[in-house]
Motif scaffolding. Structure first.
Motif, PDB file in Angstrom:
ATOM      1  N   ASP B 224       0.819  -1.218   0.000  1.00  0.00           N
ATOM      2  CA  ASP B 224       0.000   0.000   0.000  1.00  0.00           C
ATOM      3  C   ASP B 224       0.851   1.265   0.000  1.00  0.00           C
ATOM      4  O   ASP B 224       0.462   2.276  -0.587  1.00  0.00           O
ATOM      5  CB  ASP B 224      -0.929   0.020   1.223  1.00  0.00           C
ATOM      6  CG  ASP B 224      -2.126  -0.894   1.034  1.00  0.00           C
ATOM      7  OD1 ASP B 224      -2.654  -1.385   2.046  1.00  0.00           O
ATOM      8  OD2 ASP B 224      -2.527  -1.124  -0.130  1.00  0.00           O
ATOM      9  N   GLU B 225       2.006   1.200   0.666  1.00  0.00           N
ATOM     10  CA  GLU B 225       2.858   2.382   0.725  1.00  0.00           C
ATOM     11  C   GLU B 225       3.282   2.823  -0.679  1.00  0.00           C
ATOM     12  O   GLU B 225       3.476   4.009  -0.920  1.00  0.00           O
ATOM     13  CB  GLU B 225       4.122   2.097   1.554  1.00  0.00           C
ATOM     14  CG  GLU B 225       3.898   2.086   3.052  1.00  0.00           C
ATOM     15  CD  GLU B 225       3.310   0.791   3.569  1.00  0.00           C
ATOM     16  OE1 GLU B 225       2.993  -0.093   2.738  1.00  0.00           O
ATOM     17  OE2 GLU B 225       3.152   0.656   4.787  1.00  0.00           O
ATOM     18  N   LYS B 227       1.420   1.932  -3.497  1.00  0.00           N
ATOM     19  CA  LYS B 227       0.191   2.222  -4.255  1.00  0.00           C
ATOM     20  C   LYS B 227      -0.372   3.594  -3.922  1.00  0.00           C
ATOM     21  O   LYS B 227      -0.913   4.273  -4.781  1.00  0.00           O
ATOM     22  CB  LYS B 227      -0.865   1.158  -3.955  1.00  0.00           C
ATOM     23  CG  LYS B 227      -0.531  -0.208  -4.513  1.00  0.00           C
ATOM     24  CD  LYS B 227      -1.644  -1.199  -4.188  1.00  0.00           C
ATOM     25  CE  LYS B 227      -1.257  -2.577  -4.697  1.00  0.00           C
ATOM     26  NZ  LYS B 227      -2.311  -3.568  -4.498  1.00  0.00           N
ATOM     27  N   ASN B 228      -0.244   3.997  -2.657  1.00  0.00           N
ATOM     28  CA  ASN B 228      -0.823   5.278  -2.253  1.00  0.00           C
ATOM     29  C   ASN B 228      -0.082   6.480  -2.810  1.00  0.00           C
ATOM     30  O   ASN B 228      -0.668   7.542  -2.963  1.00  0.00           O
ATOM     31  CB  ASN B 228      -0.842   5.396  -0.718  1.00  0.00           C
ATOM     32  CG  ASN B 228      -1.794   4.417  -0.093  1.00  0.00           C
ATOM     33  OD1 ASN B 228      -2.703   3.915  -0.751  1.00  0.00           O
ATOM     34  ND2 ASN B 228      -1.597   4.135   1.189  1.00  0.00           N
TER      35      ASN B 228
ATOM     36  N   PHE C  73      -4.273  -3.582   1.504  1.00  0.00           N
ATOM     37  CA  PHE C  73      -5.607  -3.822   2.047  1.00  0.00           C
ATOM     38  C   PHE C  73      -6.500  -4.449   0.984  1.00  0.00           C
ATOM     39  O   PHE C  73      -7.564  -4.992   1.284  1.00  0.00           O
ATOM     40  CB  PHE C  73      -6.231  -2.519   2.566  1.00  0.00           C
ATOM     41  CG  PHE C  73      -6.686  -1.568   1.499  1.00  0.00           C
ATOM     42  CD1 PHE C  73      -5.811  -0.684   0.894  1.00  0.00           C
ATOM     43  CD2 PHE C  73      -8.010  -1.572   1.070  1.00  0.00           C
ATOM     44  CE1 PHE C  73      -6.229   0.191  -0.090  1.00  0.00           C
ATOM     45  CE2 PHE C  73      -8.449  -0.695   0.085  1.00  0.00           C
ATOM     46  CZ  PHE C  73      -7.549   0.182  -0.495  1.00  0.00           C
ATOM     47  N   GLU C  74      -6.041  -4.385  -0.255  1.00  0.00           N
ATOM     48  CA  GLU C  74      -6.830  -4.974  -1.345  1.00  0.00           C
ATOM     49  C   GLU C  74      -6.624  -6.496  -1.443  1.00  0.00           C
ATOM     50  O   GLU C  74      -7.333  -7.169  -2.181  1.00  0.00           O
ATOM     51  CB  GLU C  74      -6.446  -4.320  -2.674  1.00  0.00           C
ATOM     52  CG  GLU C  74      -6.913  -2.869  -2.763  1.00  0.00           C
ATOM     53  CD  GLU C  74      -6.320  -2.119  -3.942  1.00  0.00           C
ATOM     54  OE1 GLU C  74      -6.995  -1.209  -4.446  1.00  0.00           O
ATOM     55  OE2 GLU C  74      -5.191  -2.428  -4.347  1.00  0.00           O
ATOM     56  N   GLU C 164      -8.961   0.765   5.726  1.00  0.00           N
ATOM     57  CA  GLU C 164      -8.146  -0.016   4.791  1.00  0.00           C
ATOM     58  C   GLU C 164      -7.243  -0.931   5.620  1.00  0.00           C
ATOM     59  O   GLU C 164      -6.166  -0.536   6.057  1.00  0.00           O
ATOM     60  CB  GLU C 164      -7.326   0.925   3.911  1.00  0.00           C
ATOM     61  CG  GLU C 164      -8.199   1.741   2.960  1.00  0.00           C
ATOM     62  CD  GLU C 164      -7.420   2.711   2.093  1.00  0.00           C
ATOM     63  OE1 GLU C 164      -8.050   3.319   1.213  1.00  0.00           O
ATOM     64  OE2 GLU C 164      -6.213   2.883   2.300  1.00  0.00           O
ATOM     65  N   ARG C 166      -5.025  -4.257   6.102  1.00  0.00           N
ATOM     66  CA  ARG C 166      -4.327  -5.395   5.492  1.00  0.00           C
ATOM     67  C   ARG C 166      -4.064  -6.423   6.579  1.00  0.00           C
ATOM     68  O   ARG C 166      -3.867  -6.076   7.742  1.00  0.00           O
ATOM     69  CB  ARG C 166      -3.051  -4.971   4.776  1.00  0.00           C
ATOM     70  CG  ARG C 166      -2.027  -4.250   5.599  1.00  0.00           C
ATOM     71  CD  ARG C 166      -0.871  -3.804   4.702  1.00  0.00           C
ATOM     72  NE  ARG C 166      -0.028  -2.859   5.402  1.00  0.00           N
ATOM     73  CZ  ARG C 166       0.923  -2.125   4.830  1.00  0.00           C
ATOM     74  NH1 ARG C 166       1.151  -2.234   3.526  1.00  0.00           N
ATOM     75  NH2 ARG C 166       1.647  -1.293   5.549  1.00  0.00           N
ATOM     76  N   SER C 184      -3.770   0.529   6.893  1.00  0.00           N
ATOM     77  CA  SER C 184      -2.764   1.031   5.944  1.00  0.00           C
ATOM     78  C   SER C 184      -2.548   2.528   6.032  1.00  0.00           C
ATOM     79  O   SER C 184      -1.465   3.017   5.761  1.00  0.00           O
ATOM     80  CB  SER C 184      -3.216   0.732   4.510  1.00  0.00           C
ATOM     81  OG  SER C 184      -2.735  -0.496   4.105  1.00  0.00           O
TER      82      SER C 184
END
Lengths: 212, 445, 367
Positions: B224-225, B227-228, C73-74, C164, C166, C184
């Motif tokens: 996520d780090e 993707k964000n 988180f997806e 979100e 994970r 997240s």
């Protein structure tokens, strides 16, 4: 040093292309910057769009000229230096100037400085604008040919340049295409631009006449 | 022709090749080199006219051809030796003939070795004269690439949507390991660290607690780090050559950041430099002021420096064990005082730069020739921190005045001072607690 | 005191013992990567190439079982894979005799398809739960004995349906499993403990875990937690819980806990480490406060610099990168004599052979 190759006739091709570019660029770019300043006095949707287009074109012209001219100039100096060495002379190669210096030479800021020093009358500028653009368009064709020649026949003796050279050729071709496309569009739009500039100028003159 | 017939038979082909090579190359200098040595080969002349259209110079290829000749001669010598050995009772004439052939072959081989040296000298002459254009050509091609990206309104690269980047530049005789530790300490949880080593290999980390967690690029992109795109990228960079000139570093850095998608309108770069890394960062800011938000240095020798002068001068004669002033990276400055010659190659590096140019000279020239760029530099936040021992005069190697860039005047927005530990404080500046805190503060703004 | 020959023998024995202890801890320095396989080296290689990212659930002589890391988180489910010891050994074989150990070490890490990810379906391994995350932060959990839907938002007020989150499986055995959850955005951590039959499930925010643990709330879940000592259970990074007293113990800031939670490297978090004697304690001994060491070895930064011919004014970095009871990997970096860097290296202290402990000096580029 790695292998290198180039056409012996290239420096004169480049010299001719860049000399024309330099002289026409100055004229056309100054007019563009000048018109940009003039358009600042205008309002309305059409004028705003013209202003926006002009700003984008100025930005592009500046960056494209700076980068392409620097490239051509450095290729020319590289080849000329090889020739000088090959003839047995031991002259120091001419400095390319700093990057910042060259960038400034093609910048709107410099054009503005020159306009301040040597202001041009609007009617003169508008009268010659379209024909200058036509000349510039022709010059670009020659410029493009010189670039094609460099791209087809030149290898540089350094890995650091050769590593990016293949990809760079496609990008140079794209930039030149875009340059030509923009100039063609500007030629098409020049009549409307001139009309708009003259309209407001006349309006202002009338208003000043009334005031007196 | 005074060579033995067996030798001449081979030399016919070599002469033909030699003339072809010279003709194809199109270089008078190469022809002169062949003509200089060929009388020692003592077979025919290099009399060909040069091709008029191109110069195609490949010293390695020419020398490969000559190496082939040398091998040919060695094979001939072996063959003749075998022939001679097959004679049961060689006569005096047999012995004399064999010796004559062997002598001719050795003589020709010697001449070919000298020819190779001459070809190398030609390459050196060309190289020394044109090396100055390597950097401007790279810059021009990079500028074209940037314009191309602008046109397409698209920046390619794995990290193209990240807007905050910190770049860390180490100093001379060093690499980015200390900055890696400092960047990690200063970073926020979730920040991404890219560590590029001298060989160009990259490691990718996400900051998690005290230790960074290492990822492959594929795995990193699943986090996520990444993707964000909100987090900061910390790029800790090893210069390709330890002691390369700041312009070389700026050119390399431009290409590397472009490749990662980090040179674009949205991304703002914060530069951190230690020692000569401060000059390197400054150079990048001068070259790309539109993309740089801040420059923060510590221990930077903005003035000329005694270490630079001494290392540049003395090592040519006697050598200094702890520094490598002869290190070459392919860069040559237009300023002839900012150069040195090692093994016949004229080049510029950190030591020539520190001994010949103070940054103030570059800045004053910039101010005079490109006021717009100078104004952009003024808009960048520039902080010059100085490490010092108790008396606040210098850090063991660089004076506080130089570190503060006092001669750069109001270009420097803030001048800070930190007392640093160690016998030579300069060595511990990158890891100094207060400096690490400063990095953190700059990254927050 | 009268002269007693036995005292003399006693003193002599004591001296011998002291000398022997020092001799055991004296490392032989060798340049280069270890030349042979060993269990500790294999564990280290597995940790570096796989375990740094994915979650090791169990290891035995023969094979290693992991839960794949969910970095986003997806990610919707927990996936498993395994490899055998032989497969791992085959994978890192290029390290032996490599001329460029740093490059090989990096290449083996960077390789996208390591051919070590042999998928396991949960049906193959009885105690691996099948866990999927649905929208609204609901988990569907199926074990060998039960199936249940768990709404994280219902289990704890601190997680909402839209967060979100994970989730990663960090522990699993026949008694149950532990999930590490993380928001997240806020980076807040949570732990979900569940028994195998799903009769008891609890979620704790990280900051509440200590208090809850000491209040005895985690007792039902002790069978799930890995034993890391006689009395201690693995809790979360840097922390264990005493199963007898419910006391949560944290490793001190100056010390480092091993990846398997079983050992503490005293002063291992100092950078640079102190030159000389290094001590490793079992978790039990450490938290009990007795000084009994599991392993002791002496390191000489000067000697290593000399071996490598570094012209240095001294060490600036000495850091523990990995360790367990008999295998320690350090990073050492030395300042130049007057400027810059003299050089850097990794040191692999191999204490498996107590008679002949060896320090391999090789730069793996692991900073």
């Amino acid at each position: 040093m790695e292998a290198f190759q180039f056409d012996k006739g290239m420096p004169s091709d480049i010299f001719s292309a860049t000399a024309k570019m330099d002289s026409l660029f100055d004229v056309v770019f100054e007019q563009m910057v000048y018109f940009g300043q003039e358009l600042d006095r205008h309002t309305g949707k059409a004028a705003n769009q013209m202003k926006k287009n002009m700003e984008e074109d100025i930005d592009f012209f500046s960056k494209a000229s700076f980068s392409l001219m620097t490239f051509m100039e450095m290729v020319k100096r590289f080849i000329t230096s090889v020739d000088i060495v090959d003839e047995g002379a031991d002259l120091d190669p001419p400095s390319g100037g700093t990057r910042a210096e060259r960038e400034y030479w093609y910048s709107a800021a410099k054009a503005e400085e020159e306009i301040k020093v040597d202001p041009m009358p609007l009617d003169e500028a508008t009268a010659s604008y379209e024909s200058n653009l036509q000349d510039f368009d022709e010059m670009l064709t020659g410029f493009s040919k010189a670039l094609d020649n460099i791209m087809d026949h030149t290898d540089f003796p350094w890995g650091a340049v050769n590593d990016i050279w293949p990809e760079a050729k496609d990008k140079i071709a794209s930039v030149i295409n875009e340059f030509e496309h923009r100039v063609e569009k500007m030629i098409k739009d020049s009549e409307d631009l001139v009309k708009e500039l003259e309209r407001v100028d006349n309006l202002i003159s009338q208003q000043m006449g009334h005031a007196e | 022709m005074t060579r033995e017939p067996a030798v001449n038979e081979v030399l016919i082909l070599h002469l033909f090749h030699a003339n072809s090579v010279v003709q194809r190359c199109g270089s008078s200098l190469l022809r002169d080199a062949f003509q200089k040595v060929w009388p020692d080969v003592d077979f025919g002349n290099i009399a060909v006219s040069l091709n008029n259209e191109k110069i195609i110079f490949d010293a390695a290829e020419v020398n490969d051809v000559i190496t082939g000749w040398i091998k040919g001669m060695e094979t001939l010598k072996d063959k003749e030796f075998v022939k001679f050995k097959e004679i049961d009772l060689p006569s005096i004439e047999d012995i004399s003939q064999y010796r004559s052939i062997a002598f001719d072959i050795d003589d020709v081989i010697d001449a070919y070795h000298r020819l190779k040296n001459e070809v190398d000298l030609v390459e050196e002459k060309f190289g020394n004269k044109v090396r100055v254009y390597r950097s401007p050509l790279r810059q021009a091609l990079n500028d074209i690439a940037l314009l191309y990206n602008d046109m397409k309104d698209k920046t390619e690269g794995d990290f193209s949507d990240f807007e905050n980047v910190s770049v860390y530049m180490h100093g001379i005789e060093s690499d980015g390991e200390k900055f890696f530790d400092s960047a990690l300490e200063a970073a926020d949880e979730g920040d991404i660290i890219i560590r590029e080593n001298r060989d160009g290999e990259k490691e990718h980390f996400i900051v998690e607690g005290d230790e960074p967690k290492k990822y492959t690029v594929k795995n990193l992109k699943e986090e996520d780090e990444f993707k964000n795109k909100d987090n900061r990228i910390h790029y800790v960079y090893d210069s390709e050559d330890e002691n390369e000139h700041r312009q070389e570093t700026s050119d390399d850095l431009t290409e590397k950041l472009m490749e990662m998608g980090l040179v674009n309108d949205a991304t703002q770069i914060d530069l951190f430099g230690h020692s000569y890394g401060g000059r390197r960062s400054f150079q990048f800011a001068m070259d790309h002021p539109d993309h740089v938000q801040s420059v923060t240095s510590i221990g930077a020798p903005y003035d000329t420096n005694i270490l630079g002068t001494v290392a540049n001068a003395i090592s040519e004669a006697i050598g200094i064990p702890f520094v490598s002033p002869e290190e070459y990276s392919g860069y040559q400055d237009f300023n002839t005082e900012n150069r040195r010659t090692d093994d016949g190659i004229i080049h510029s590096n950190v030591y020539t730069d520190m001994s010949s140019e103070k940054m103030a000279d570059d800045i004053n020239y910039l101010k005079a020739t490109s006021p717009e760029v100078y104004q952009k530099l003024q808009d960048i936040d520039i902080m010059a921190a100085a490490g010092h021992a108790g008396l606040e005069l210098y850090d063991g190697l660089v004076s506080v005045g130089s570190q503060h860039g006092e001669k750069l005047g109001d270009l420097i927005d803030e001048r800070l001072s930190y007392q640093v530990g160690g016998f030579i404080g300069h060595l511990s500046e990158t890891r100094d607690e207060e400096f690490v805190e400063l990095i953190s503060e700059v990254n927050q703004t | 005191m009268r002269n007693n020959p036995l005292i003399g023998v006693f003193i002599l024995s004591l001296t011998f013992l002291l000398v022997s202890c020092d001799e055991h801890s004296k490392l032989t320095y060798k340049e280069g990567f270890p030349a042979e396989y060993s269990p500790a080296l294999t564990d280290f290689m597995g940790y570096h190439f796989v375990g740094m990212n994915d979650n090791l659930l169990s290891s035995s002589r023969d094979h290693y079982i992991y839960a794949e890391r969910n970095g986003s988180f997806e990610d919707k489910k927990v996936s498993y894979f395994q490899y055998t010891t032989e497969q791992l050994k085959q994978y890192y074989k290029p390290m032996f005799n490599s001329d460029q150990p740093q490059e090989t070490f990096d290449k083996l890490f960077q390789k996208e398809d390591k051919e070590l990810h042999h998928t396991i379906e949960t049906a193959e391994q009885g105690h691996l739960p099948d866990i999927k995350k649905e929208t609204g932060n609901r988990l569907t959990i199926e074990t060998a004995s039960s199936k249940k839907e768990v709404s994280l938002a219902s289990e704890t007020k601190q997680i909402s349906k839209d967060d979100e989150i994970r989730f990663n499986l960090v522990s699993s055995n026949s008694e149950g499993f532990v999930l590490h959850l993380q928001n997240s955005e806020t980076k807040v951590d949570y732990y979900l403990f569940a028994l195998q039959d799903l009769s008891d499930i609890a979620v704790y925010e990280d900051s509440d875990l200590d208090e809850s643990g000491e209040a005895g709330e985690l007792e039902p879940f002790y069978p799930i937690l890995d034993d890391v000592g006689d009395n201690y259970k693995k809790l979360k990074p840097g922390q264990v819980i005493n199963a007898d007293t419910n006391q949560v113990q944290k490793v001190a800031k100056t010390d480092v806990m091993s990846e398997d939670f079983k050992y503490i490297y005293v002063d291992g978090n100092e950078d640079p480490l102190k030159d000389g004697k290094q001590r490793i304690l079992r978790v039990d001994d450490y938290f009990t406060g007795n000084d009994k060491t599991e392993a002791v070895f002496k390191i000489s930064f000067k000697k290593i610099a000399k071996e490598l011919d570094f012209r240095t004014s001294g060490i600036n970095k000495a850091k523990v990168k990995y360790f367990n009871k008999d295998y320690i990997v350090l990073r050492l970096s030395y300042d130049g004599k007057i400027v810059g860097k003299a050089g850097a290296v990794n040191v692999i202290a191999d204490l498996q052979d107590k008679e002949n402990p060896t320090a391999y000096i090789v730069d793996l580029g692991w900073e």
